[in-house]
Scaffold this motif. Structure first.
Motif, PDB file in Angstrom:
ATOM      1  N   PRO A 113       0.799  -1.229   0.000  1.00 21.03           N
ATOM      2  CA  PRO A 113       0.000   0.000   0.000  1.00 21.03           C
ATOM      3  C   PRO A 113       0.831   1.277   0.000  1.00 21.03           C
ATOM      4  O   PRO A 113       0.324   2.341  -0.321  1.00 21.03           O
ATOM      5  CB  PRO A 113      -0.796  -0.110   1.305  1.00 21.03           C
ATOM      6  N   THR A 114       2.099   1.178   0.388  1.00 24.58           N
ATOM      7  CA  THR A 114       2.888   2.395   0.579  1.00 24.58           C
ATOM      8  C   THR A 114       3.856   2.669  -0.558  1.00 24.58           C
ATOM      9  O   THR A 114       4.416   3.754  -0.636  1.00 24.58           O
ATOM     10  CB  THR A 114       3.741   2.281   1.855  1.00 24.58           C
ATOM     11  N   ALA A 131       6.572   0.981  -0.665  1.00 19.90           N
ATOM     12  CA  ALA A 131       7.871   0.601  -0.105  1.00 19.90           C
ATOM     13  C   ALA A 131       8.486  -0.549  -0.904  1.00 19.90           C
ATOM     14  O   ALA A 131       9.692  -0.607  -1.088  1.00 19.90           O
ATOM     15  CB  ALA A 131       7.711   0.195   1.357  1.00 19.90           C
ATOM     16  N   SER A 132       7.646  -1.458  -1.384  1.00 18.48           N
ATOM     17  CA  SER A 132       8.133  -2.586  -2.174  1.00 18.48           C
ATOM     18  C   SER A 132       8.154  -2.197  -3.641  1.00 18.48           C
ATOM     19  O   SER A 132       7.155  -1.678  -4.147  1.00 18.48           O
ATOM     20  CB  SER A 132       7.193  -3.784  -2.028  1.00 18.48           C
ATOM     21  N   VAL A 149      12.850  -3.457  -0.793  1.00 19.72           N
ATOM     22  CA  VAL A 149      11.939  -2.773   0.130  1.00 19.72           C
ATOM     23  C   VAL A 149      12.635  -1.503   0.605  1.00 19.72           C
ATOM     24  O   VAL A 149      13.776  -1.553   1.065  1.00 19.72           O
ATOM     25  CB  VAL A 149      11.603  -3.652   1.358  1.00 19.72           C
ATOM     26  N   GLY A 206       5.153  -2.045   7.798  1.00 18.88           N
ATOM     27  CA  GLY A 206       5.146  -3.342   8.472  1.00 18.88           C
ATOM     28  C   GLY A 206       3.774  -3.978   8.541  1.00 18.88           C
ATOM     29  O   GLY A 206       3.408  -4.589   9.547  1.00 18.88           O
ATOM     30  N   CYS A 207       3.001  -3.850   7.451  1.00 14.82           N
ATOM     31  CA  CYS A 207       1.650  -4.439   7.457  1.00 14.82           C
ATOM     32  C   CYS A 207       1.715  -5.938   7.189  1.00 14.82           C
ATOM     33  O   CYS A 207       0.781  -6.671   7.496  1.00 14.82           O
ATOM     34  CB  CYS A 207       0.752  -3.751   6.432  1.00 14.82           C
ATOM     35  N   GLY A 208       2.795  -6.389   6.559  1.00 11.16           N
ATOM     36  CA  GLY A 208       2.970  -7.819   6.343  1.00 11.16           C
ATOM     37  C   GLY A 208       2.232  -8.390   5.152  1.00 11.16           C
ATOM     38  O   GLY A 208       2.322  -9.596   4.889  1.00 11.16           O
ATOM     39  N   LEU A 209       1.503  -7.554   4.399  1.00 10.68           N
ATOM     40  CA  LEU A 209       0.712  -8.105   3.297  1.00 10.68           C
ATOM     41  C   LEU A 209       1.589  -8.711   2.199  1.00 10.68           C
ATOM     42  O   LEU A 209       1.230  -9.714   1.587  1.00 10.68           O
ATOM     43  CB  LEU A 209      -0.198  -7.005   2.730  1.00 10.68           C
ATOM     44  N   CYS A 210       2.777  -8.103   1.974  1.00  4.66           N
ATOM     45  CA  CYS A 210       3.653  -8.617   0.921  1.00  4.66           C
ATOM     46  C   CYS A 210       4.139 -10.023   1.263  1.00  4.66           C
ATOM     47  O   CYS A 210       4.318 -10.859   0.372  1.00  4.66           O
ATOM     48  CB  CYS A 210       4.827  -7.686   0.702  1.00  4.66           C
ATOM     49  N   ARG A 233       9.845 -13.462   2.261  1.00  2.39           N
ATOM     50  CA  ARG A 233       9.901 -12.201   2.999  1.00  2.39           C
ATOM     51  C   ARG A 233       9.642 -12.471   4.467  1.00  2.39           C
ATOM     52  O   ARG A 233       8.744 -13.239   4.794  1.00  2.39           O
ATOM     53  CB  ARG A 233       8.833 -11.242   2.475  1.00  2.39           C
ATOM     54  N   MET A 286       9.766  -4.997   6.777  1.00  2.55           N
ATOM     55  CA  MET A 286       9.884  -6.222   5.992  1.00  2.55           C
ATOM     56  C   MET A 286      11.299  -6.362   5.454  1.00  2.55           C
ATOM     57  O   MET A 286      11.877  -5.410   4.935  1.00  2.55           O
ATOM     58  CB  MET A 286       8.874  -6.147   4.846  1.00  2.55           C
TER      59      MET A 286
HETATM   60  S1  SF4 Z   1       5.056  -4.783   4.970  1.00  2.00           S
HETATM   61 FE1  SF4 Z   1       5.307  -5.103   2.761  1.00  2.00          FE
HETATM   62  S2  SF4 Z   1       3.337  -4.489   1.884  1.00  2.00           S
HETATM   63 FE2  SF4 Z   1       3.404  -3.611   3.957  1.00  2.00          FE
HETATM   64  S3  SF4 Z   1       4.275  -1.553   3.672  1.00  2.00           S
HETATM   65 FE3  SF4 Z   1       6.009  -2.913   4.126  1.00  2.00          FE
HETATM   66  S4  SF4 Z   1       6.786  -3.539   2.111  1.00  2.00           S
HETATM   67 FE4  SF4 Z   1       4.712  -2.696   1.774  1.00  2.00          FE
END
Ligand code: SF4
Ligand code: SF4
Lengths: 290, 260
Positions: free
Chosen positions: B101-102, B104-105, B116, B123-127, B136, B145
């Protein structure tokens, strides 16, 4: 998948809250003034409370605002955008109801659409994941939307709508469970495809990389006993769908209506626990699980 | 940022030879070492010497057992033990990138490395959920992550001698089971190895189009198989028993010993 209490609470409560906002935006029930304030307060407590609960599991909650940026590609980002938009629009609409005793129809309809979009985008966060075959189906958004609208209808006192939506949600729930039980097999992902060495013969996980657990195992590998799951499914179905229908069919009383709502919430919490606990992530295959 | 590039200029990645890997975990250790001391948040351990040790790793080596089916040529095939190193495959269609969502990836256009940006990660962990390979891991101390960077801070690092400008795992592997190169160049070492040895994708049905390739193991030893016909065992005459039955002094000794 690990059934994290924060995520289970979030999806259940915020689903219910946005479901209630959906009906309030339509002017159902047609309320203004203090009554409207009470209904809106309940909806916001559920929706916002759920959103707050969801930030508990972030590694860096203080950066949560950055999550609004990638709405072009990410369902999680879209959910954030829709949720905030729905809450802002419904706040303006609510101010009209409470303070001006007027129903701003366009604003209300927009709020309804945005609330529905929030529930849909939430469900797509799960449905998009190929790595979790049990979630990776159009039935996931269908089920989560049906649950949200049915719960919202119960809370909003829309009995005739609830009497249609609760059974619809119940049927979708059963379809979702039945499909889910063969989803991993149906995905074609096996230990053989995961390792690429199945052409030689039957593959067996001999030794994991480390003797201790790790993030992957804690987060994505969770096993529920079959009997345990079956019992919980019965509880989820009974409390979440069947009992509320029976209770609203009885002659109306506030106590019965409250009981129907509580029963529904308890049932949906059980259903949501199973939603996570039963979902197999394919990474478990590397560890010889399932 | 979170959308995937249409095409990357180069396709850097690894070839991992399952035939050669001896399962020594040297790559695991060198990866943990390099990536703890260099780019980004260190790879933390929780209670490393306690009762329930756990930690962040970007590369882990699994071991699998495969039982080949018996054939008329190989009536008693030996079970094969296959060591299986696993890290990010730098997928072309990386689901971990699009879910973020951000932003970052992201996947780099210039070389296809999936990275990343830790200062954007919430740090939502969805990836980590989206990656089917478990490549990951969220660092429990930093809340961000972590994943394989293909040692982006080594491969372009002018301060390192040329020979060290490869990922730490490749440089370390004592068996030569790991190879690093550009898959977009059909003449590269890794492209040739993949073509010659039938390099394969992991979980092709997941549609991730991994860049890293795995070379399949060859059949292992045939110790308990009947001697292949047509071949001459040059050691056989030397190993034949010299005396079948003892005579004379040896016969006496043999009997005397039996009586004890
Ligand atoms: S945990 Fe993964 S999906 Fe969530 S913001 Fe970080 S890099 Fe993006
Ligand atoms: S292996 Fe996993 S983390 Fe790496 S690019 Fe592919 S999906 Fe993303």
């Amino acid at each position: 998948m690990h059934p994290a209490p924060s995520v289970i609470t979030f999806t259940t409560l915020s689903g219910l809250g946005f479901g209630l906002l959906f009906w309030l935006g339509l002017g159902l029930p047609a309320i203004t003034g203090w009554v409207a304030f009470t209904f809106l307060a309940v909806a916001y407590a559920l929706a916002v409370g759920g959103l707050m609960a969801s930030t508990f599991h972030l590694g860096h909650p203080e950066r949560a605002w950055k999550a609004f940026r990638q709405w072009r590609s990410s369902w999680l980002s879209r959910e954030g955008v829709c949720a905030v938009a729905a809450l802002l629009v419904m706040a303006a609409y609510g101010a009209g109801l409470v303070f001006l005793d007027t129903r701003l129809v366009t604003l209300g309809t927009l709020g309804t659409v945005l609330s529905l979009a929030t529930v849909f985008t939430t469900s797509m966060i799960y449905a998009q994941l190929r790595s979790v075959p049990r979630w990776n189906t159009a039935l996931t958004p269908a089920l989560l939307i049906a649950i949200s609208l049915a719960g919202g209808a119960l809370l909003a006192g829309q009995i005739s709508a609830a009497l249609i939506l609760l059974p619809v949600a119940g049927v979708l729930q059963i379809l979702w469970w039945v499909r889910g039980d063969t989803a991993l097999q149906g995905s074609g992902t096996t230990l053989a495809s995961a390792t690429g060495i199945g052409g030689i013969g039957a593959v067996r996980a001999f030794e994991p990389p480390h003797t201790g657990p790790n993030y992957l195992l804690r987060e994505m590998v969770f096993q529920v006993g079959r009997n345990h799951a079956r019992r919980l499914r019965i509880i989820a179905f009974g409390l979440g769908y069947a009992l509320p229908v029976l209770l609203v069919l009885l002659p109306f009383s506030h106590a019965l209506a409250a009981l129907a709502v509580l029963s529904h919430i308890a049932g949906i919490l059980a259903s949501r626990w199973l939603f996570f606990a039963e979902a197999e992530h394919v990474v478990g295959l590397y560890y010889g699980k399932r | 940022m979170t959308s995937l590039p249409e095409k990357t200029t180069r396709k850097l990645g690894l070839v991992i030879d399952l035939d050669t890997c001896v399962g020594c975990h040297a790559c695991v250790v060198s990866c943990k070492g390099w990536n703890t001391e260099n780019y980004g948040a260190p790879l933390s351990d929780q209670s490393p010497y306690g009762g329930d040790p756990s930690g962040t790793f970007l590369n882990r080596v699994h071991s699998y057992e495969v039982q080949p089916l018996a054939t008329s040529a190989l009536p008693h095939p030996s079970t094969q033990l296959i060591h299986f190193p696993k890290s990010c495959l730098h997928c072309e269609d990386a689901p971990c990138v699009t879910v973020c969502p951000t932003g970052a990836s992201f996947k780099r256009i210039e070389d296809g490395i999936v990275l990343v940006n830790e200062s954007d990660c919430i740090g939502c962990g969805l990836c980590a959920w989206a990656c089917p390979y478990g490549a990951r891991e969220m660092d429990a101390a930093e809340g961000v992550m972590k994943k394989c960077t293909l040692c982006v801070d080594r491969i372009y690092n002018q301060n390192l001698p040329e020979v060290d400008r490869v990922p730490a795992c490749v440089r370390t592997c004592p068996a030569g089971a790991r190879h690093f190169g550009d898959f977009s160049d059909p003449e590269s070492h890794v492209s040739k190895l993949t073509a010659e040895r039938g390099g394969m994708d992991l979980m092709p049905e997941q549609g991730t189009k991994p860049v890293n390739k795995y070379l399949p193991p060859r059949p292992k030893d045939r110790l308990d198989q009947p001697a292949p016909t047509g071949e001459i065992d040059i050691l056989a005459p030397l190993l034949a028993p010299v005396i079948a039955e003892p005579t004379g002094f040896l016969l006496w000794l043999d009997r005397a010993l039996e009586k004890i």
